[in-house]
Design a protein around this motif. Structure first.
Motif: not given
Length: 463
Positions: A107, A123-124, A127-128, A130-131, A149, A152-153, A156, A169
């Protein structure tokens, strides 16, 4: 009434660098600091069996760093700190630290590397990416929605501590921050970050200080009167004293500028500078530091991450929500028996106002929940909290590039732009981490900005 070549307002990294650079060039300088100490958002405190850093903790990068060079040139040993996580789950069992560290590392590698057309939040973007990474490397995890979940928290929160933001974000994926080369977590360990200021001011090992530099602590500046006709600048302090100089370098934090710019400058600031101040963000990163009679934590690693299980998080009372926003604890290198807990954003601001006994009790509950099954955790014998937001002379920890950055690409340049008299001579200059284009938020960025403004005056023949 005293007359100086230059008055420097604020004695953090930027102010100390500006003042000492000017003095070494033969200028007579007065430095005014509102607090009762030198250092600004760096604050080394004796604690435990050594020292802890209530503010900035590390030298971030070693190549072209004036801070690192200052240490090395003066034979001060600084050492790299490993910030790999040893992660615990909220049921008290160890988490898969190898997996989590791999995801964290991936990340952070993506920070600052979005395609130019991406206009969303950091963050967006993370996240994209990472997935995509998880889908390829850990396909089984794609079925574990609770894990994803909570990870990601956790990420964050980690990013928020990094950026001093409230949510990842809120930060632009197109941030211009650029790392220096070299290890990102060099520790002053038992020397303490305060050593940097002692070296710069020639007070290390009871040094005599610098001639031509007058320092006044507890000297809160309330007004800077800069006649545009070329007369001397007058700096008025809260105690009624007035000091005059040809030029002033203002190094207060962006948070202080936001709060005081309307009353601090006479004449007032130009519209572009006001918009730059209002459109640039400064956030909060806070620490709660405990002292114990002995180190009780596992030896492997100095960072202990907290990974919540969804069902455990649901059991946390609403009024204790803030404990879920403390993402990690770490053992600082300056004190063997101290432990630092990290938080940021709105929760950090709120924690500055909570009674100390509540913060202490709930933080200990948190440590025992995550680490109590593997460690015997004693009661702490000391506690320090940072208060960077409630401190009227900082009003925040450091700046970050928010989502408006793309629309306001010149904001930091405008923050750094001097106020000039009718002949075009700079009279009021601005330094501080928020004015550095690519090293904002970091101590070395603040140092570079102080040097930048000192050299602007030194090279200006009309000084």
């Amino acid at each position: 009434m005293h007359s100086y070549d230059v008055i420097v307002v604020g004695l953090g990294c930027a102010g100390v660098t500006a003042a000492t650079t000017l003095v070494k060039a033969g200028k007579k300088v007065l430095a005014l600091e509102a607090m009762d100490r030198v250092g600004g958002r760096i604050r080394t405190v004796p604690f435990g069996d050594g020292v802890v850093e209530v503010g900035a903790e590390w030298i971030h990068g070693t190549v072209n760093s004036r801070i690192y060079s200052t240490a090395i040139e003066n034979n001060i040993t600084v050492v790299p700190q490993d910030i790999t996580f040893n992660v615990f789950k909220s049921d008290g069992t160890p988490a898969d630290s190898e997996l989590l560290n791999d995801l964290v590392e991936f990340a952070f590698e993506k920070v600052g590397k979005p395609p130019k057309e991406f206009t969303g939040g950091l963050g967006e973007f993370i996240t994209s990416r990472l997935m995509e990474y998880v889908k390829v490397k850990y396909p089984n995890l794609m079925n574990d929605q609770d894990f994803l979940t909570e990870f990601l928290e956790l990420m964050n929160l980690y990013i928020n501590n990094h950026e001093s933001s409230n949510d990842w974000n809120d930060v632009s994926a197109q941030s211009r921050y650029t790392e220096l080369e070299g290890h990102q977590h060099m520790s002053w360990h038992r020397h303490g970050y305060k050593t940097f200021f002692e070296l710069m001011l020639n007070t290390y090992n009871n040094g005599p200080g610098l001639p031509n530099l007058d320092i006044k602590l507890n000297a809160e500046v309330t007004q800077i009167i800069w006649p545009e006709d070329g007369a001397d600048v007058r700096v008025v302090c809260a105690d009624g004293s007035t000091h005059t100089s040809r030029q002033v370098i203002v190094t207060v934090s962006l948070g202080v500028l936001k709060e005081r710019y309307k009353t601090l400058f006479n004449p007032g600031l130009p519209r572009e500078k006001i918009e730059a101040i209002e459109n640039t963000s400064i956030g909060v990163m806070d620490k709660i530091i405990f002292q114990f009679d002995r180190p009780w934590w596992p030896k492997q690693g100095t960072f202990f991450g907290f990974f919540w299980k969804a069902e455990d998080k649901k059991q946390v009372p609403k009024e204790d929500y803030w404990i879920t926003r403390i993402f990690a604890a770490s053992n600082p290198m300056g004190s063997r028996n101290a432990l630092t807990m990290w938080t940021s954003g709105d929760v950090g601001k709120m924690l500055e106002t909570l009674p100390e006994d509540i913060v202490k009790r709930k933080c200990m509950d948190l440590l025992r929940k995550f680490m109590g099954k593997t460690c015997e955790i004693p009661e702490p014998i000391g506690m320090i909290r940072s208060t960077w937001f409630s401190n009227p002379f900082t009003r925040g920890s450091y700046s970050f590039d928010n989502r408006l950055t793309i629309q306001n690409p010149n904001a930091r340049t405008l923050l750094a732009e001097p106020l000039r008299d009718t002949l075009g001579v700079p009279r009021v200059l601005f330094a501080g981490e928020a004015t550095d284009l690519i090293h904002f938020s970091a101590a070395h960025g603040a140092v570079d900005s102080g040097y930048r403004e000192a050299m602007r005056l030194i090279s200006n023949s009309k000084l």
